[in-house]
Design an enzyme around this catalytic site. Sequence first.
Site, PDB file in Angstrom:
ATOM      1  N   LYS A   1       0.835  -1.204   0.000  1.00 12.67           N
ATOM      2  CA  LYS A   1       0.000   0.000   0.000  1.00 12.67           C
ATOM      3  C   LYS A   1       0.878   1.266   0.000  1.00 12.67           C
ATOM      4  CE  LYS A   1      -3.612  -2.381   2.688  1.00 12.67           C
ATOM      5  NZ  LYS A   1      -4.511  -2.241   3.857  1.00 12.67           N
TER       6      LYS A   1
ATOM      7  N   TYR B   1     -12.323  -2.746  -2.755  1.00 16.49           N
ATOM      8  CA  TYR B   1     -12.806  -2.767  -1.370  1.00 16.49           C
ATOM      9  C   TYR B   1     -14.333  -2.830  -1.286  1.00 16.49           C
ATOM     10  CZ  TYR B   1      -8.154  -1.952   0.645  1.00 16.49           C
ATOM     11  OH  TYR B   1      -6.843  -2.071   1.059  1.00 16.49           O
TER      12      TYR B   1
ATOM     13  N   ASN C   1      -1.452  -0.372   7.428  1.00 17.80           N
ATOM     14  CA  ASN C   1      -0.921  -1.709   7.733  1.00 17.80           C
ATOM     15  C   ASN C   1      -0.162  -2.348   6.562  1.00 17.80           C
ATOM     16  OD1 ASN C   1      -3.091  -2.395   6.198  1.00 17.80           O
ATOM     17  ND2 ASN C   1      -4.176  -3.543   7.765  1.00 17.80           N
TER      18      ASN C   1
ATOM     19  N   HIS D   1      -1.831  -5.443   1.344  1.00 20.11           N
ATOM     20  CA  HIS D   1      -3.095  -6.171   1.145  1.00 20.11           C
ATOM     21  C   HIS D   1      -2.788  -7.565   0.620  1.00 20.11           C
ATOM     22  CE1 HIS D   1      -7.048  -7.319  -0.257  1.00 20.11           C
ATOM     23  NE2 HIS D   1      -6.432  -7.767  -1.334  1.00 20.11           N
TER      24      HIS D   1
ATOM     25  N   GLU E   1      -9.706  -9.511  -7.718  1.00 19.15           N
ATOM     26  CA  GLU E   1      -8.717  -8.466  -7.448  1.00 19.15           C
ATOM     27  C   GLU E   1      -7.637  -8.429  -8.535  1.00 19.15           C
ATOM     28  OE1 GLU E   1      -7.517  -9.458  -3.461  1.00 19.15           O
ATOM     29  OE2 GLU E   1      -9.445  -8.837  -2.626  1.00 19.15           O
TER      30      GLU E   1
HETATM   31  P1  IDP Z   1      -7.186  -7.254   5.640  1.00 17.85           P
HETATM   32  O1  IDP Z   1      -6.446  -6.193   4.864  1.00 17.85           O
HETATM   33  O2  IDP Z   1      -6.386  -7.761   6.818  1.00 17.85           O
HETATM   34  O3  IDP Z   1      -7.725  -8.361   4.764  1.00 17.85           O
HETATM   35  P2  IDP Z   1      -9.903  -6.187   5.810  1.00 17.85           P
HETATM   36  O4  IDP Z   1     -10.868  -6.474   6.910  1.00 17.85           O
HETATM   37  O5  IDP Z   1     -10.191  -6.753   4.459  1.00 17.85           O
HETATM   38  O6  IDP Z   1      -8.450  -6.550   6.321  1.00 17.85           O
HETATM   39  O7  IDP Z   1      -9.865  -4.599   5.673  1.00 17.85           O
HETATM   40  C1  IDP Z   1      -9.239  -3.977   4.577  1.00 17.85           C
HETATM   41  C2  IDP Z   1      -8.398  -2.846   5.079  1.00 17.85           C
HETATM   42  O8  IDP Z   1      -9.261  -1.813   5.581  1.00 17.85           O
HETATM   43  C3  IDP Z   1      -7.485  -3.190   6.237  1.00 17.85           C
HETATM   44  O9  IDP Z   1      -6.254  -3.729   5.813  1.00 17.85           O
HETATM   45  C4  IDP Z   1      -7.316  -1.874   6.948  1.00 17.85           C
HETATM   46  O10 IDP Z   1      -6.279  -1.097   6.349  1.00 17.85           O
HETATM   47  C5  IDP Z   1      -8.645  -1.189   6.691  1.00 17.85           C
HETATM   48  N1  IDP Z   1      -9.556  -1.353   7.844  1.00 17.85           N
HETATM   49  C6  IDP Z   1     -10.214  -2.477   8.215  1.00 17.85           C
HETATM   50  N2  IDP Z   1     -10.966  -2.267   9.313  1.00 17.85           N
HETATM   51  C7  IDP Z   1     -10.782  -0.955   9.627  1.00 17.85           C
HETATM   52  C8  IDP Z   1     -11.308  -0.104  10.679  1.00 17.85           C
HETATM   53  O11 IDP Z   1     -12.100  -0.513  11.545  1.00 17.85           O
HETATM   54  N3  IDP Z   1     -10.866   1.184  10.667  1.00 17.85           N
HETATM   55  C9  IDP Z   1      -9.989   1.683   9.739  1.00 17.85           C
HETATM   56  N4  IDP Z   1      -9.483   0.920   8.746  1.00 17.85           N
HETATM   57  C10 IDP Z   1      -9.876  -0.372   8.685  1.00 17.85           C
END
Ligand code: IDP
Length: 149
Positions: free
Chosen positions: A9, A49, A112, A115, A126
């Site tokens: 990212k 997303y 984080n 992805h 994707e």
């Molecule tokens: P993942 O990337 O670990 O698969 P997902 O639940 O698919 O996690 O969420 C996609 C991305 O959205 C996450 O990597 C994170 O950056 C962001 N995200 C998920 N939940 C939250 C939240 O509660 N607040 C802010 N960002 C979130």
Amino acid sequence: MEKTFLMVKPDGVQRGLIGEIVTRFEKKGLKLLAGKIMVVSEEQAKTHYIEHESKPFFESLISYITSGPVFAMVWEGKDAITLTRSMIGATKPTEAAPGTIRGDYAVEMSRNLIHGSDSAESAEREIANMFDPNELIQYEQVIAKCLYE
Ligand code: IDP
């Protein structure tokens, strides 16, 4: 063999972690089929997303992922999705185990670093969202005989 879509990212690109992240998957034995630096369009971001469309953080997620270059990749290997998800670590860096990418380098959930597809269906969607089929290079992995029984 399974394909997965992985994407460093914008935070990972800016922090100079593309090489570190690619190295981990290479050393694991996965095969890189495609990789490119690109800026994700608003339309691609919303498709990517789509499952989070109704969440309160959706707008900021879209705005962040389109804010600067990402490094998009397609990797292939046996159980590639499960293997890469466990190497990436939990979504919340505070819960990501040391030794995982997020556990070692990330601090906040919205930054984080990477992805990774969570299912074969997501991976297919994707990959199609970010790559033309002819961008995926098929080749024999010479070390496959060392990796697989
Ligand atoms: P993942 O990337 O670990 O698969 P997902 O639940 O698919 O996690 O969420 C996609 C991305 O959205 C996450 O990597 C994170 O950056 C962001 N995200 C998920 N939940 C939250 C939240 O509660 N607040 C802010 N960002 C979130």
